[in-house]
Write a protein that holds these residues in place. Structure first.
Motif, PDB file in Angstrom:
ATOM      1  N   GLY A 138       0.820  -1.210   0.000  1.00 12.73           N
ATOM      2  CA  GLY A 138       0.000   0.000   0.000  1.00 12.73           C
ATOM      3  C   GLY A 138       0.852   1.258   0.000  1.00 12.73           C
ATOM      4  O   GLY A 138       0.534   2.240  -0.685  1.00 12.73           O
ATOM      5  N   ILE A 139       1.932   1.233   0.768  1.00 15.76           N
ATOM      6  CA  ILE A 139       2.848   2.384   0.804  1.00 15.76           C
ATOM      7  C   ILE A 139       3.498   2.589  -0.568  1.00 15.76           C
ATOM      8  O   ILE A 139       3.627   3.720  -1.057  1.00 15.76           O
ATOM      9  CB  ILE A 139       3.917   2.185   1.891  1.00 15.76           C
ATOM     10  CG1 ILE A 139       3.277   2.293   3.289  1.00 15.76           C
ATOM     11  CG2 ILE A 139       5.056   3.205   1.743  1.00 15.76           C
ATOM     12  CD1 ILE A 139       4.187   1.928   4.422  1.00 15.76           C
ATOM     13  N   ILE A 140       3.874   1.488  -1.218  1.00 16.49           N
ATOM     14  CA  ILE A 140       4.487   1.578  -2.549  1.00 16.49           C
ATOM     15  C   ILE A 140       3.497   2.182  -3.545  1.00 16.49           C
ATOM     16  O   ILE A 140       3.852   3.047  -4.357  1.00 16.49           O
ATOM     17  CB  ILE A 140       4.943   0.180  -3.028  1.00 16.49           C
ATOM     18  CG1 ILE A 140       6.112  -0.321  -2.160  1.00 16.49           C
ATOM     19  CG2 ILE A 140       5.356   0.220  -4.510  1.00 16.49           C
ATOM     20  CD1 ILE A 140       6.489  -1.765  -2.405  1.00 16.49           C
ATOM     21  N   MET A 141       2.225   1.742  -3.456  1.00 12.23           N
ATOM     22  CA  MET A 141       1.207   2.248  -4.375  1.00 12.23           C
ATOM     23  C   MET A 141       0.861   3.706  -4.074  1.00 12.23           C
ATOM     24  O   MET A 141       0.605   4.490  -4.988  1.00 12.23           O
ATOM     25  CB  MET A 141      -0.045   1.366  -4.285  1.00 12.23           C
ATOM     26  CG  MET A 141       0.168  -0.049  -4.809  1.00 12.23           C
ATOM     27  SD  MET A 141      -1.107  -1.206  -4.267  1.00 12.23           S
ATOM     28  CE  MET A 141      -2.547  -0.527  -5.069  1.00 12.23           C
ATOM     29  N   SER A 146       8.050   7.350  -5.774  1.00 10.09           N
ATOM     30  CA  SER A 146       9.316   7.115  -5.074  1.00 10.09           C
ATOM     31  C   SER A 146       9.872   5.715  -5.309  1.00 10.09           C
ATOM     32  O   SER A 146      10.934   5.372  -4.776  1.00 10.09           O
ATOM     33  CB  SER A 146       9.119   7.342  -3.572  1.00 10.09           C
ATOM     34  OG  SER A 146       8.665   8.662  -3.313  1.00 10.09           O
ATOM     35  N   PHE A 147       9.144   4.900  -6.092  1.00  2.12           N
ATOM     36  CA  PHE A 147       9.571   3.519  -6.313  1.00  2.12           C
ATOM     37  C   PHE A 147       9.633   3.225  -7.808  1.00  2.12           C
ATOM     38  O   PHE A 147       9.024   3.923  -8.624  1.00  2.12           O
ATOM     39  CB  PHE A 147       8.608   2.543  -5.620  1.00  2.12           C
ATOM     40  CG  PHE A 147       8.529   2.712  -4.124  1.00  2.12           C
ATOM     41  CD1 PHE A 147       9.433   2.071  -3.301  1.00  2.12           C
ATOM     42  CD2 PHE A 147       7.563   3.537  -3.557  1.00  2.12           C
ATOM     43  CE1 PHE A 147       9.363   2.229  -1.922  1.00  2.12           C
ATOM     44  CE2 PHE A 147       7.491   3.705  -2.181  1.00  2.12           C
ATOM     45  CZ  PHE A 147       8.391   3.062  -1.353  1.00  2.12           C
ATOM     46  N   SER A 148      10.353   2.179  -8.150  1.00 10.24           N
ATOM     47  CA  SER A 148      10.497   1.807  -9.557  1.00 10.24           C
ATOM     48  C   SER A 148       9.182   1.270 -10.104  1.00 10.24           C
ATOM     49  O   SER A 148       8.331   0.778  -9.359  1.00 10.24           O
ATOM     50  CB  SER A 148      11.588   0.740  -9.710  1.00 10.24           C
ATOM     51  OG  SER A 148      11.166  -0.488  -9.120  1.00 10.24           O
ATOM     52  N   LEU A 152       6.289  -1.321  -8.474  1.00 14.33           N
ATOM     53  CA  LEU A 152       4.880  -0.946  -8.445  1.00 14.33           C
ATOM     54  C   LEU A 152       4.035  -2.023  -9.117  1.00 14.33           C
ATOM     55  O   LEU A 152       2.965  -2.387  -8.612  1.00 14.33           O
ATOM     56  CB  LEU A 152       4.684   0.393  -9.154  1.00 14.33           C
ATOM     57  CG  LEU A 152       3.231   0.904  -9.246  1.00 14.33           C
ATOM     58  CD1 LEU A 152       2.645   1.118  -7.861  1.00 14.33           C
ATOM     59  CD2 LEU A 152       3.182   2.191 -10.057  1.00 14.33           C
ATOM     60  N   MET A 153       4.496  -2.542 -10.255  1.00 15.62           N
ATOM     61  CA  MET A 153       3.759  -3.589 -10.970  1.00 15.62           C
ATOM     62  C   MET A 153       3.672  -4.876 -10.167  1.00 15.62           C
ATOM     63  O   MET A 153       2.734  -5.658 -10.317  1.00 15.62           O
ATOM     64  CB  MET A 153       4.429  -3.864 -12.327  1.00 15.62           C
ATOM     65  CG  MET A 153       4.290  -2.732 -13.338  1.00 15.62           C
ATOM     66  SD  MET A 153       2.549  -2.329 -13.719  1.00 15.62           S
ATOM     67  CE  MET A 153       2.295  -0.858 -12.692  1.00 15.62           C
ATOM     68  N   LEU A 154       4.640  -5.102  -9.287  1.00 16.58           N
ATOM     69  CA  LEU A 154       4.606  -6.267  -8.398  1.00 16.58           C
ATOM     70  C   LEU A 154       3.685  -6.002  -7.203  1.00 16.58           C
ATOM     71  O   LEU A 154       2.955  -6.893  -6.756  1.00 16.58           O
ATOM     72  CB  LEU A 154       6.022  -6.576  -7.900  1.00 16.58           C
ATOM     73  CG  LEU A 154       6.167  -7.731  -6.892  1.00 16.58           C
ATOM     74  CD1 LEU A 154       5.724  -9.049  -7.524  1.00 16.58           C
ATOM     75  CD2 LEU A 154       7.598  -7.823  -6.388  1.00 16.58           C
ATOM     76  N   ALA A 155       3.702  -4.767  -6.723  1.00 13.89           N
ATOM     77  CA  ALA A 155       2.921  -4.417  -5.532  1.00 13.89           C
ATOM     78  C   ALA A 155       1.423  -4.519  -5.773  1.00 13.89           C
ATOM     79  O   ALA A 155       0.673  -4.955  -4.883  1.00 13.89           O
ATOM     80  CB  ALA A 155       3.284  -3.000  -5.075  1.00 13.89           C
ATOM     81  N   ILE A 156       0.965  -4.128  -6.964  1.00 18.53           N
ATOM     82  CA  ILE A 156      -0.480  -4.090  -7.245  1.00 18.53           C
ATOM     83  C   ILE A 156      -1.129  -5.471  -7.146  1.00 18.53           C
ATOM     84  O   ILE A 156      -2.112  -5.642  -6.407  1.00 18.53           O
ATOM     85  CB  ILE A 156      -0.752  -3.437  -8.616  1.00 18.53           C
ATOM     86  CG1 ILE A 156      -0.368  -1.953  -8.562  1.00 18.53           C
ATOM     87  CG2 ILE A 156      -2.215  -3.600  -9.008  1.00 18.53           C
ATOM     88  CD1 ILE A 156      -0.417  -1.249  -9.908  1.00 18.53           C
TER      89      ILE A 156
END
Length: 218
Positions: A138-141, A146-148, A152-156
Motif C-alpha cells: 500500500g505504501i508503494i502504491m 518514489s519507487f520503480s 509498483l507492478m509487483l505491488a499491485i
C-alpha cells in the motif's frame, strides 16, 4: 448463581483491536471499489471513487496507528502474542484436527490449549503476514513516484491477492466470534474483556492450569 468471569484482554488491546477491525473493514470496502465494480453503488457515500480513495488512505493510517499504539502501550502483551502465534505444539495440531467440527458448530473435546488456541494462532498468522504485505504494498502504491515501475507492478497484484486472503480470514474470524454456537462467547473478550471461567477451562485449559491457577493470570 452468577458465572465466575476471567479477564482475557486489557482495555488497550480491546480498543486497538476494534480500531484495527473498523479500519480494516473500511479499507476492504473502499479498496474493492478501486479494483472492482460491484460496490460502485456505495461510491456516493464516499463522494465518488476519488473520495473512496481518500477514505481508503485515511483508514489505512488509522489501521497502522492501531498497531503502533498497541506496540507502544502494551509491548510485552503484543510480543507475547507474536511469540505464541509462531509456536505450534502437538496440542495446537490436535485442535486443528477437531476444527472442522467446531466450524460447523459441533462441540468436541479438544487438547488443552494455551492463551491462544491453534485456530487463533492460524488466524493471527494470516492477519500478521497479510497485514504486513498490504501495508508495504500500500505504501508503494501510495507513494508510487518514489519507487520503480517494476516494484509498483509487483505491488499491485500482491496487494489484491493478500487483500483476498485477509478478507477470507476476517470473515471466518467474525463468524466464529459472533455466530458459531461453540465459540461465540469469545466476543465478550473483545467487548467487556472477560469470558467465563468455564469457557477458559474448555478452550484454553493449559493456560488456565499453568498460568491462571498459579496466580499469574490476574
Amino acid at each position: 448463581m452468577s458465572k465466575k468471569m476471567i479477564e482475557r484482554f486489557s482495555p488497550v488491546v480491546r480498543v486497538t483491536h476494534w480500531m484495527y477491525a473498523i479500519s480494516f473493514i473500511i479499507c476492504a470496502i473502499t479498496g474493492y471499489m478501486l479494483f472492482g465494480t460491484k460496490l460502485d453503488w456505495m461510491a456516493p457515500m464516499f463522494g465518488g471513487i476519488e473520495g473512496a480513495m481518500i477514505v481508503h488512505r485515511v483508514a489505512a493510517v488509522f489501521l497502522i496507528s492501531s498497531i503502533v499504539i498497541s506496540l507502544l502501550m502494551k509491548p510485552k502483551e503484543m510480543l507475547s502474542w507474536i511469540k505464541e502465534c509462531f509456536t505450534f505444539t502437538k496440542a495446537d495440531v490436535g485442535f486443528l484436527m477437531t476444527f472442522p467440527h467446531k466450524f460447523l458448530g459441533i462441540k468436541k473435546e479438544i487438547p488443552p490449549q494455551g492463551f491462544y488456541n491453534g485456530g487463533e494462532k492460524v488466524n493471527s498468522l494470516i492477519q500478521i503476514f497479510s497485514g504486513a504485505v498490504l501495508i508495504c504494498t500500500g505504501i508503494i502504491m501510495w507513494f508510487s513516484g518514489s519507487f520503480s515501475e517494476g516494484l509498483l507492478m509487483l505491488a499491485i497484484p500482491l496487494h489484491a491477492l493478500f487483500f483476498a486472503i485477509a478478507v477470507a480470514g476476517a470473515v471466518g474470524h467474525i463468524y466464529l466470534a459472533l455466530l458459531n454456537p461453540v465459540s461465540n462467547e469469545a466476543i465478550g473478550a473483545m467487548t467487556t474483556g472477560k469470558v467465563s471461567e468455564k469457557y477458559m477451562i474448555e478452550n484454553h485449559g493449559q493456560w488456565y492450569e499453568d498460568v491462571y491457577k498459579a496466580g499469574k493470570g490476574q
